[in-house]
Motif scaffolding. Structure first.
Motif, PDB file in Angstrom:
ATOM      1  N   ALA A 248       0.829  -1.216   0.000  1.00  0.00           N
ATOM      2  CA  ALA A 248       0.000   0.000   0.000  1.00  0.00           C
ATOM      3  C   ALA A 248       0.862   1.265   0.000  1.00  0.00           C
ATOM      4  N   GLY A 249       2.134   1.120   0.367  1.00  0.00           N
ATOM      5  CA  GLY A 249       3.013   2.293   0.398  1.00  0.00           C
ATOM      6  C   GLY A 249       2.915   3.081   1.697  1.00  0.00           C
ATOM      7  N   ARG A 250       2.043   2.631   2.608  1.00  0.00           N
ATOM      8  CA  ARG A 250       1.958   3.283   3.932  1.00  0.00           C
ATOM      9  C   ARG A 250       1.498   2.233   4.939  1.00  0.00           C
ATOM     10  N   PRO A 251       1.802   2.424   6.255  1.00  0.00           N
ATOM     11  CA  PRO A 251       1.392   1.438   7.265  1.00  0.00           C
ATOM     12  C   PRO A 251      -0.123   1.466   7.468  1.00  0.00           C
ATOM     13  N   PRO A 252      -0.716   0.346   7.932  1.00  0.00           N
ATOM     14  CA  PRO A 252      -2.180   0.285   8.086  1.00  0.00           C
ATOM     15  C   PRO A 252      -2.715   1.230   9.158  1.00  0.00           C
ATOM     16  N   PHE A 253      -1.941   1.391  10.244  1.00  0.00           N
ATOM     17  CA  PHE A 253      -2.411   2.238  11.360  1.00  0.00           C
ATOM     18  C   PHE A 253      -1.521   3.474  11.442  1.00  0.00           C
ATOM     19  N   LYS A 254      -2.058   4.614  11.051  1.00  0.00           N
ATOM     20  CA  LYS A 254      -1.267   5.841  11.154  1.00  0.00           C
ATOM     21  C   LYS A 254      -2.256   6.979  11.388  1.00  0.00           C
ATOM     22  N   ALA A 255      -2.006   7.710  12.486  1.00  0.00           N
ATOM     23  CA  ALA A 255      -2.917   8.838  12.761  1.00  0.00           C
ATOM     24  C   ALA A 255      -2.069  10.054  13.151  1.00  0.00           C
ATOM     25  N   GLY A 256      -2.716  11.143  13.465  1.00  0.00           N
ATOM     26  CA  GLY A 256      -2.007  12.417  13.723  1.00  0.00           C
ATOM     27  C   GLY A 256      -1.133  12.375  14.955  1.00  0.00           C
ATOM     28  N   SER A 257      -1.442  11.461  15.893  1.00  0.00           N
ATOM     29  CA  SER A 257      -0.594  11.389  17.098  1.00  0.00           C
ATOM     30  C   SER A 257      -0.416   9.922  17.476  1.00  0.00           C
ATOM     31  N   GLU A 258       0.548   9.672  18.367  1.00  0.00           N
ATOM     32  CA  GLU A 258       0.790   8.291  18.823  1.00  0.00           C
ATOM     33  C   GLU A 258      -0.478   7.756  19.476  1.00  0.00           C
ATOM     34  N   TYR A 259      -1.108   8.625  20.290  1.00  0.00           N
ATOM     35  CA  TYR A 259      -2.297   8.172  21.027  1.00  0.00           C
ATOM     36  C   TYR A 259      -3.395   7.745  20.044  1.00  0.00           C
ATOM     37  N   LEU A 260      -3.604   8.558  18.992  1.00  0.00           N
ATOM     38  CA  LEU A 260      -4.671   8.230  18.018  1.00  0.00           C
ATOM     39  C   LEU A 260      -4.299   6.976  17.228  1.00  0.00           C
ATOM     40  N   THR A 261      -3.004   6.795  16.963  1.00  0.00           N
ATOM     41  CA  THR A 261      -2.551   5.564  16.281  1.00  0.00           C
ATOM     42  C   THR A 261      -2.837   4.349  17.169  1.00  0.00           C
ATOM     43  N   PHE A 262      -2.502   4.457  18.467  1.00  0.00           N
ATOM     44  CA  PHE A 262      -2.764   3.352  19.395  1.00  0.00           C
ATOM     45  C   PHE A 262      -4.259   3.024  19.416  1.00  0.00           C
ATOM     46  N   GLN A 263      -5.095   4.080  19.368  1.00  0.00           N
ATOM     47  CA  GLN A 263      -6.557   3.861  19.410  1.00  0.00           C
ATOM     48  C   GLN A 263      -6.987   3.054  18.184  1.00  0.00           C
ATOM     49  N   LYS A 264      -6.455   3.418  17.010  1.00  0.00           N
ATOM     50  CA  LYS A 264      -6.803   2.676  15.777  1.00  0.00           C
ATOM     51  C   LYS A 264      -6.392   1.216  15.910  1.00  0.00           C
ATOM     52  N   ILE A 265      -5.233   0.975  16.522  1.00  0.00           N
ATOM     53  CA  ILE A 265      -4.728  -0.405  16.641  1.00  0.00           C
ATOM     54  C   ILE A 265      -5.668  -1.231  17.517  1.00  0.00           C
ATOM     55  N   VAL A 266      -5.947  -0.730  18.724  1.00  0.00           N
ATOM     56  CA  VAL A 266      -6.750  -1.547  19.650  1.00  0.00           C
ATOM     57  C   VAL A 266      -8.194  -1.691  19.154  1.00  0.00           C
TER      58      VAL A 266
END
Ligand SMILES: C[C@@H](Nc1nc2c(c3cc(-c4cn[nH]c4)ccc13)C(=O)N=C/C2=C\CC1CC1)C(C)(C)C
Length: 328
Positions: A248-266
């Motif tokens: 895809a050229g980018r990781p599946p979970f990526k958001a504006g902040s670490e916290y928002l990325t963690f939220q997408k993961i869980v």
């Protein structure tokens, strides 16, 4: 005896004129240092040439004062113990010698002239399925070897997947690895041995580190975020993220902040871009499973349709790397 230590043979003449060969340890003077190849948070990796053999290496230099000040001695020991355990696999960067002087520690390692997989991926934009399959197979074969030697990497990501001059994979950066009790090695009372239960069930924080350590946000497994403990399946979560990113050229979970990325993961919040190849999608979906016990195991992944016809083991490492499709 420090198996990472090096012994060089030096021919000399003794007092009575007899030729002798003395075993000596390599030191800084035995190498001529070149350009900086990469900078870590506690280390700098240089290009270096062995003055006697003219062989090129990468030398990772760690400043003792900085390590002590930042209380990273444990990481340094874990990296060295891990590198000393992972000695015979083509997909793992190899440690040849270690030595020190009054200011620094030196690790003499494989030179990976191809640099980081991330850089190659960024230049190509995305990989086609053939390239993703080849690099995925080499990364998986290397994870298989690490796990068989009781090592969980815990921070697998395209920056830590390096490439040698054949454009073959070399996994690196083991400072945050977790060492499982290796039945063949004597128990190390200094805490370097971190018995981790296979099932990845809650790990006591006897070393404190496990509670605090979290890998790179985009590739962190949900169990590390919710139960604060990683298991072998955590490396396969990261593997799923890497396969997705190659295609895809980018990781599946990526958001504006670490916290928002963690939220997408869980919350398992990710989607596939249009045109993502179907069998690759199925593999990614079976790796990105919240419950580590239900995630595909290495054997299942090897037998998945995505790797149909793909050799693993020795043949894989003799195969020529596929040409990277320039971004169309
Ligand atoms: C990931 C690491 N970067 C690197 N670590 C290593 C390299 C390396 C080479 C290039 C490179 C070569 N040509 N062009 C770029 C760029 C970055 C590199 C190498 O050749 N051999 C061993 C290495 C590391 C071994 C270490 C586990 C003990 C960080 C960013 C932490 C410095």
């Amino acid at each position: 005896k420090d198996r990472g230590a090096a012994v060089g043979m030096r021919r000399e003449v003794d007092a009575s004129g007899r030729a002798i060969v003395r075993q000596v340890k390599k030191g800084v003077r035995d190498f001529s240092f070149g350009r900086v190849l990469g900078e870590g948070s506690y280390s700098t990796v240089y290009l270096a040439t062995d003055r006697q053999t003219l062989k090129e290496y990468a030398i990772k230099v760690l400043e003792k004062r900085h390590i002590i000040k930042e209380k990273k001695i444990k990481y340094v020991n874990i990296e060295k113990n891990t590198l000393n355990r992972l000695t015979e696999h083509p997909g793992i960067v190899r440690l040849y010698y270690t030595f020190q002087d009054e200011t620094s520690l030196y690790y003499v390692l494989d030179l990976c002239n191809g640099g980081e997989l991330l850089g190659v991926l960024k230049k190509a934009g995305t990989f086609d399925v053939e390239c993703a399959r080849f690099y995925g197979a080499q990364i998986l074969d290397s994870i298989d070897y690490m796990h068989s030697r009781g090592v969980i990497h815990r921070d697998l990501k395209p920056e830590n997947v390096l490439l040698d001059d054949q454009m073959h994979v070399k996994i690196t950066d083991f400072g945050t690895a977790k060492l499982l009790r290796d039945p063949r090695e004597p128990w190390e009372p200094d805490g370097a041995d971190r018995g981790v239960p296979e099932s990845g069930k809650r790990q006591g924080q006897e070393d404190g580190r496990a509670a605090s350590f979290v890998g790179t946000a985009e590739y962190v497994s949900p169990e590390l975020l919710t139960h604060k403990s990683a298991c072998k399946a955590s490396d396969l979560w990261a593997f799923g993220c890497i396969i997705y990113q190659l295609l895809a050229g980018r990781p599946p979970f990526k958001a504006g902040s670490e916290y928002l990325t963690f939220q997408k993961i869980v919350n398992l919040e990710y989607e596939f871009p249009p045109g993502f190849p179907p069998s690759s999608r199925d593999l990614v979906e079976r790796c990105l499973v919240l419950d580590p016990a239900r995630r595909l195991t290495i054997e299942h992944i090897k037998n998945h349709e995505f790797f149909q016809g793909q050799q693993f083991g020795k043949t894989l490492w003799r195969t020529k790397a596929p040409r990277l499709r320039p971004f169309v």
